[in-house]
Motif scaffolding. Sequence first.
Motif, PDB file in Angstrom:
ATOM      1  N   UNK A  83     -13.987  16.849  12.897  1.00 26.77           N
ATOM      2  CA  UNK A  83     -15.098  15.909  13.037  1.00 26.77           C
ATOM      3  C   UNK A  83     -16.416  16.535  12.627  1.00 26.77           C
ATOM      4  N   UNK A  84     -17.298  15.701  12.098  1.00 24.63           N
ATOM      5  CA  UNK A  84     -18.701  16.056  11.899  1.00 24.63           C
ATOM      6  C   UNK A  84     -19.473  15.388  13.020  1.00 24.63           C
ATOM      7  N   UNK A  85     -20.412  16.116  13.611  1.00 26.14           N
ATOM      8  CA  UNK A  85     -21.161  15.616  14.761  1.00 26.14           C
ATOM      9  C   UNK A  85     -22.667  15.757  14.523  1.00 26.14           C
TER      10      UNK A  85
ATOM     11  N   UNK B 213     -32.843  18.615  14.478  1.00 29.96           N
ATOM     12  CA  UNK B 213     -31.735  17.853  13.933  1.00 29.96           C
ATOM     13  C   UNK B 213     -30.737  18.798  13.290  1.00 29.96           C
ATOM     14  N   UNK B 214     -29.517  18.312  13.131  1.00 35.14           N
ATOM     15  CA  UNK B 214     -28.486  19.138  12.528  1.00 35.14           C
ATOM     16  C   UNK B 214     -27.127  18.485  12.658  1.00 35.14           C
ATOM     17  N   UNK B 215     -26.101  19.303  12.519  1.00 33.55           N
ATOM     18  CA  UNK B 215     -24.735  18.805  12.640  1.00 33.55           C
ATOM     19  C   UNK B 215     -23.815  19.930  13.099  1.00 33.55           C
ATOM     20  N   UNK B 216     -22.697  19.530  13.623  1.00 32.56           N
ATOM     21  CA  UNK B 216     -21.633  20.465  13.998  1.00 32.56           C
ATOM     22  C   UNK B 216     -20.365  20.050  13.264  1.00 32.56           C
ATOM     23  N   UNK B 217     -19.558  21.013  12.930  1.00 31.77           N
ATOM     24  CA  UNK B 217     -18.221  20.775  12.393  1.00 31.77           C
ATOM     25  C   UNK B 217     -17.265  21.286  13.457  1.00 31.77           C
ATOM     26  N   UNK B 218     -16.415  20.398  13.976  1.00 30.34           N
ATOM     27  CA  UNK B 218     -15.567  20.791  15.100  1.00 30.34           C
ATOM     28  C   UNK B 218     -14.094  20.519  14.830  1.00 30.34           C
TER      29      UNK B 218
ATOM     30  N   UNK C 287     -22.489  28.298  17.960  1.00 33.87           N
ATOM     31  CA  UNK C 287     -21.124  27.911  18.325  1.00 33.87           C
ATOM     32  C   UNK C 287     -21.230  26.760  19.310  1.00 33.87           C
ATOM     33  N   UNK C 288     -20.317  25.816  19.205  1.00 33.83           N
ATOM     34  CA  UNK C 288     -20.351  24.646  20.077  1.00 33.83           C
ATOM     35  C   UNK C 288     -18.951  24.392  20.633  1.00 33.83           C
TER      36      UNK C 288
END
Length: 154
Positions: free
Chosen positions: A60-62, A74-79, A115-116
């Motif tokens: 997922x992209x978050x 702002x930003x995004x996470x790849x999980x 890290x998330x």
Amino acid sequence: MKKHFIALVTLLSSIAAIGVSTPASAQVIGQSSIGPSVLFGNGQTSIGIDSKFGVSDNLSLRPFVYFPNNGTSFGTSLTYDLPLRNTEQSFLITPFVGGSVAVNTGNNSVTTFGLVGGADIDLSDSLRLKASVIVPVTDSNQGTGIAVGAGLRF
């Protein structure tokens, strides 16, 4: 700092490799959501919008945007996501882990890699609760953040 960046790139590469091992689609129906969120960290509370877009069954992209006292973040996470269902298929919890990048546009504009980890809890076909912990690895001035929110699924 270079060590942390290399570790983050390695983690993201591993997540991407795992995600592409299953057939991808443009969007996995029912895995995406968007909604309000609250971020606690660095001695302040920020409100914002948090979202999730399912790329595959496990990737997922978050994207997110928050409004702290000192600008916009702002930003995004790849999980990598691991959906877990109970035996009746009525309750779904999805733990996730990955990497993130965030840009703060305040007085000292800074980009932070981190890290998330967290979990999504699907309460119904249309409502999701979510919580995550964000640990920065490239900016020692940033503290660990905790985000909680809800989202409408689509």
